[in-house]
Design an enzyme around this catalytic site. Structure first.
Site, PDB file in Angstrom:
ATOM      1  N   PHE A   6       0.829  -1.221   0.000  1.00  0.00           N
ATOM      2  CA  PHE A   6       0.000   0.000   0.000  1.00  0.00           C
ATOM      3  C   PHE A   6       0.864   1.273   0.000  1.00  0.00           C
ATOM      4  O   PHE A   6       0.355   2.350  -0.271  1.00  0.00           O
ATOM      5  CB  PHE A   6      -0.904   0.035   1.240  1.00  0.00           C
ATOM      6  N   HIS A  89      12.904  -2.114   2.684  1.00  0.00           N
ATOM      7  CA  HIS A  89      12.435  -1.706   1.354  1.00  0.00           C
ATOM      8  C   HIS A  89      13.296  -0.546   0.851  1.00  0.00           C
ATOM      9  O   HIS A  89      13.754   0.283   1.640  1.00  0.00           O
ATOM     10  CB  HIS A  89      10.960  -1.291   1.423  1.00  0.00           C
ATOM     11  N   GLU A 138      14.051  -6.453  -5.536  1.00  0.00           N
ATOM     12  CA  GLU A 138      13.409  -5.326  -6.218  1.00  0.00           C
ATOM     13  C   GLU A 138      14.479  -4.321  -6.643  1.00  0.00           C
ATOM     14  O   GLU A 138      15.036  -3.626  -5.786  1.00  0.00           O
ATOM     15  CB  GLU A 138      12.425  -4.601  -5.276  1.00  0.00           C
ATOM     16  N   GLY A 177       7.866  -2.546 -11.003  1.00  0.00           N
ATOM     17  CA  GLY A 177       7.273  -2.302 -12.318  1.00  0.00           C
ATOM     18  C   GLY A 177       6.362  -3.402 -12.819  1.00  0.00           C
ATOM     19  O   GLY A 177       5.933  -3.366 -13.975  1.00  0.00           O
ATOM     20  N   ALA A 198       2.821  -2.569  -6.305  1.00  0.00           N
ATOM     21  CA  ALA A 198       2.189  -1.406  -5.665  1.00  0.00           C
ATOM     22  C   ALA A 198       1.460  -0.564  -6.703  1.00  0.00           C
ATOM     23  O   ALA A 198       0.245  -0.648  -6.849  1.00  0.00           O
ATOM     24  CB  ALA A 198       3.225  -0.586  -4.916  1.00  0.00           C
ATOM     25  N   SER A 199       2.221   0.237  -7.469  1.00  0.00           N
ATOM     26  CA  SER A 199       1.592   1.290  -8.276  1.00  0.00           C
ATOM     27  C   SER A 199       0.566   0.776  -9.277  1.00  0.00           C
ATOM     28  O   SER A 199      -0.443   1.439  -9.513  1.00  0.00           O
ATOM     29  CB  SER A 199       2.659   2.120  -8.999  1.00  0.00           C
TER      30      SER A 199
HETATM   31  O1  G3P Z   1       7.151  -3.552  -2.736  1.00  0.00           O
HETATM   32  C1  G3P Z   1       6.625  -3.460  -4.010  1.00  0.00           C
HETATM   33  C2  G3P Z   1       6.991  -2.234  -4.707  1.00  0.00           C
HETATM   34  O2  G3P Z   1       8.179  -1.590  -4.322  1.00  0.00           O
HETATM   35  C3  G3P Z   1       6.899  -2.317  -6.196  1.00  0.00           C
HETATM   36  O3  G3P Z   1       6.382  -1.094  -6.571  1.00  0.00           O
HETATM   37  O4  G3P Z   1       5.068   0.392  -7.939  1.00  0.00           O
HETATM   38  O5  G3P Z   1       6.897  -0.939  -8.964  1.00  0.00           O
HETATM   39  O6  G3P Z   1       4.824  -2.085  -8.232  1.00  0.00           O
HETATM   40  P1  G3P Z   1       5.756  -0.920  -8.004  1.00  0.00           P
END
Ligand code: G3P
Length: 219
Positions: A6, A89, A138, A177, A198-199
């Site tokens: 979130f 993170h 990540e 991503g 997330a996004s």
């Molecule tokens: O923890 C998941 C996140 O950092 C990934 O972010 O926006 O690239 O899906 P996003």
């Protein structure tokens, strides 16, 4: 499995967090894919009473009861209903390995499961010795990217991360991503256990459709 982060998106804050949590529970029920919610510490209690999905804290601090103004106390998030916590993170990195080790120990002491993020292979290997419940790779440069995902840009690194996580006996979660079922499929084909996102969901006008689409990558 999907870790839905979130972050501090408006769509994932306060009352909105409850709506996303209920939506994610529906999607999990419909798809059969496990969805774990990484929520702000201030929302853990409400979200945990709203959904049957696992609610995780986005972080804890390496502290115990006492004088730590502003700290996120492991005991407090546990009492509020969190079953786990992520650590390190890219958007909230732990200062050093000693602090990460301490935070991880504290999580274990209070009975919280753990996911440790790593920004690259070297860091993944280093943190794997802490033996968390999940390891996550990540690459920071791709986080939030709408067009290029870790799956399309870093398949070789994912494969190397899989080798490290297998050696450690720890499931690997891949994120950054991720925005399509093909991204998810690729990560799973390469040997990941799940994805973090997330996004793609939190910034969408149709979060339910986006999340449901991602679950199809596990079929
Ligand atoms: O923890 C998941 C996140 O950092 C990934 O972010 O926006 O690239 O899906 P996003």
């Amino acid at each position: 499995m999907i870790f839905l982060n979130f972050k501090t998106y408006q769509s994932g804050t306060g009352q909105n967090a409850l709506l996303i949590a209920k939506m994610a529970e529906d999607v999990s029920n419909e798809s059969g894919v496990g969805i774990f919610l990484l929520v702000q510490s201030t929302d853990i209690k409400d979200v945990a009473t709203t959904t049957n999905l696992e609610v995780w804290s986005q972080k804890i601090d390496p502290i115990s009861f006492g004088a730590h103004t502003g700290g996120i106390l492991p005991e407090a998030v546990k009492e509020d209903g969190a079953v786990g916590t992520s650590l390190n993170h890219s958007e909230n990195r732990v200062d050093d390995f000693e602090s990460l080790t301490k935070a991880h120990e504290r999580a274990r002491e209070v009975g919280l499961k753990t996911l440790i993020f790593a920004k690259d292979i070297e860091e993944l290997e280093k943190v794997s010795i802490l033996n968390p419940d999940y390891l996550s790779y990540e690459p920071p440069g791709l986080i939030g990217n709408k067009n290029i995902s870790v799956a399309t840009a870093k398949p070789n690194i994912i494969s190397r991360a899989v080798v490290i996580s297998k050696k450690a006996g720890t499931p690997l979660i891949v994120g950054a991503g991720v925005h399509s079922k093909d991204d998810v499929k690729k990560c799973i084909e390469l040997g990941a256990t799940g994805i973090a996102v997330a996004s793609d969901v939190m910034m969408s006008d149709s979060p339910r459709e986006e999340l449901l689409e991602l679950t199809k990558g596990f079929a």
